[in-house]
Scaffold this motif. Sequence first.
Motif, short mmCIF file in Angstrom:
data_model
loop_
_atom_site.label_atom_id
_atom_site.label_comp_id
_atom_site.label_asym_id
_atom_site.label_seq_id
_atom_site.Cartn_x
_atom_site.Cartn_y
_atom_site.Cartn_z
N LEU A 183 33.70 -18.48 -15.14
CA LEU A 183 34.76 -18.81 -16.10
C LEU A 183 35.30 -20.22 -15.86
CD1 LEU A 183 37.20 -15.78 -16.59
CD2 LEU A 183 35.56 -16.73 -18.22
N LYS A 184 35.60 -20.53 -14.61
CA LYS A 184 36.20 -21.83 -14.30
C LYS A 184 35.29 -22.99 -14.65
CE LYS A 184 39.30 -20.24 -10.64
NZ LYS A 184 39.59 -20.24 -9.18
N THR A 185 33.98 -22.75 -14.55
CA THR A 185 33.02 -23.81 -14.89
C THR A 185 32.58 -23.74 -16.35
OG1 THR A 185 31.23 -22.40 -14.04
CG2 THR A 185 32.15 -24.04 -12.53
N GLU A 186 33.27 -22.88 -17.11
CA GLU A 186 33.06 -22.74 -18.56
C GLU A 186 31.66 -22.25 -18.92
OE1 GLU A 186 34.26 -26.30 -20.55
OE2 GLU A 186 36.33 -26.20 -19.78
N HIS A 187 31.05 -21.50 -18.00
CA HIS A 187 29.78 -20.83 -18.32
C HIS A 187 30.12 -19.46 -18.91
CE1 HIS A 187 27.69 -24.00 -16.31
NE2 HIS A 187 28.02 -23.64 -15.07
N TYR A 188 30.68 -19.49 -20.11
CA TYR A 188 31.25 -18.27 -20.68
C TYR A 188 30.19 -17.21 -21.00
CZ TYR A 188 35.30 -21.31 -21.17
OH TYR A 188 36.33 -22.17 -20.91
N GLU A 207 27.68 -12.03 -19.61
CA GLU A 207 26.48 -11.24 -19.31
C GLU A 207 26.51 -10.70 -17.88
OE1 GLU A 207 23.34 -13.94 -20.22
OE2 GLU A 207 23.44 -13.59 -22.40
N PHE A 208 26.99 -11.53 -16.95
CA PHE A 208 27.03 -11.10 -15.55
C PHE A 208 28.02 -9.96 -15.35
CE2 PHE A 208 28.83 -11.56 -11.22
CZ PHE A 208 27.68 -11.30 -10.48
N PHE A 249 38.72 -8.00 -17.01
CA PHE A 249 39.50 -9.18 -17.38
C PHE A 249 38.60 -10.39 -17.62
CE2 PHE A 249 41.86 -13.03 -16.04
CZ PHE A 249 42.81 -13.05 -17.06
N ILE A 250 37.66 -10.62 -16.70
CA ILE A 250 36.77 -11.78 -16.84
C ILE A 250 35.85 -11.61 -18.03
CG2 ILE A 250 34.91 -13.06 -15.72
CD1 ILE A 250 36.31 -12.40 -13.03
N ASN A 251 35.34 -10.40 -18.24
CA ASN A 251 34.48 -10.13 -19.39
C ASN A 251 35.24 -10.37 -20.69
OD1 ASN A 251 33.25 -8.10 -21.51
ND2 ASN A 251 31.65 -8.44 -19.97
N GLY A 252 36.48 -9.84 -20.76
CA GLY A 252 37.29 -10.03 -21.96
C GLY A 252 37.65 -11.48 -22.20
N THR A 253 37.94 -12.21 -21.12
CA THR A 253 38.26 -13.63 -21.24
C THR A 253 37.06 -14.42 -21.74
OG1 THR A 253 39.86 -13.46 -19.42
CG2 THR A 253 39.10 -15.67 -20.01
N ALA A 254 35.88 -14.11 -21.20
CA ALA A 254 34.66 -14.80 -21.63
C ALA A 254 34.40 -14.55 -23.11
CB ALA A 254 33.48 -14.33 -20.79
N LYS A 279 36.73 -16.64 -25.16
CA LYS A 279 36.30 -18.03 -25.19
C LYS A 279 35.08 -18.22 -26.10
CE LYS A 279 39.28 -19.76 -22.24
NZ LYS A 279 40.26 -20.81 -22.62
N LEU A 280 34.30 -17.16 -26.26
CA LEU A 280 33.14 -17.20 -27.15
C LEU A 280 33.52 -16.83 -28.58
CD1 LEU A 280 30.56 -15.48 -24.76
CD2 LEU A 280 30.54 -17.89 -25.46
N ASN A 281 34.83 -16.69 -28.81
CA ASN A 281 35.38 -16.37 -30.13
C ASN A 281 34.95 -14.98 -30.62
OD1 ASN A 281 37.12 -17.16 -32.21
ND2 ASN A 281 35.41 -17.79 -33.52
N LYS A 282 34.77 -14.07 -29.67
CA LYS A 282 34.45 -12.68 -30.00
C LYS A 282 35.73 -11.85 -29.79
CE LYS A 282 29.96 -13.58 -30.35
NZ LYS A 282 29.19 -13.47 -31.61
N ILE A 283 36.68 -12.03 -30.68
CA ILE A 283 38.02 -11.48 -30.49
C ILE A 283 38.01 -9.95 -30.47
CG2 ILE A 283 40.40 -11.46 -31.31
CD1 ILE A 283 39.38 -14.19 -30.39
#
Length: 338
Positions: free
Chosen positions: A247-252, A257-258, A274-279, A282-286
């Motif tokens: 996430l921090k390196t913007e590899h959303y 997927e991970f 949380f990380i999956n939802g945040t990614a 960021k990918l605009n998959k609300i």
Amino acid sequence: MRNFLFLPFFLIFHFVSHSNILMIDSLRLAQSLNTGNQFQDNFFDGLNKKAIGNYNEAIKAFHSCLELIPENPTVLFLIGDLYLKDKSYELAEKNLNRSISLDPDNFWFKEKLYRMHVEKGDFNQAIKILKSLTYKSIDFKNELVDLYFKNGDFDLALDMIEILDTKYGYSQFRDRIKIDICKNASICKESFEKNGSRETSIKSNEASAEDFLKSGDLEKAIEFYQKAIEDSPISIKSVINLSDLYLKTEHYRIAFEFTKLQLDIFPTLIELYFINGTALYKLNKIAKSIEILEDGLDYIFEEDSIAFNYYHLLAKLYKETNNITKANSLIDKVNSLK
């Protein structure tokens, strides 16, 4: 005097419903030995005293039964149970062991002795007995996993979790134990790996990753966390830190997927939701982000450090989709955690 042959139906039903058919057998044995009436009077007197909590008098009544039939396993079991209620563990164990020696295949006698050892905190003895009870149901198998964990037998616990998950499918109870074990990376390794070199490798890669993380070289930190996970796929620490670094390196896309893959292994680990939802956000998959975050609500506790950010993100997503009622509800939770 009571005649067992004409016991009230409700009383017989009480015995049967508690899987204590041996009590009925004891009364039949007493009748066959011509001690029936006296034995029955003492026996029912003991049951009555036990029911009202007068354990000392109940024990006396059951000892009177033993004077008539000295080697009666059910009476010995009842005496052991009464001593256990009174926390007289030594006497409880003595009588329960005697009952088991007379009826070694009796499940209920063994279960009572097992519960006594758990109550005492003697997990080694409890484990020995519980192993002979696991055939009864999956619940006893799960209890064995829990006892291995409490006794510090982490490798045995992980081995059994793997076996049970393969046979019966995922269990939130077992997964929570696995997470608790795996919070210590030096312990958490694939259960079949016992050699020290693998453990050293895990520690070395994680230490290197942490060093690069502290120095700000996030890409190098990612590289070594990836190596640590190759050595131990169930290293919770590495999984969470690597997910966060994606996430921090913007590899959303990679973060999504991970963590999606890791949720199949750790379906109760709230950080992954949380990380999956945040990614996804960021990918605009609300919509998908809301869905995964809602799934994770079952596993979040308000005392968790992540709770504030978790509720805040979900409230933001509700607001963006005009679900104001849910948004306001979560905003209230966010404010209560400040």
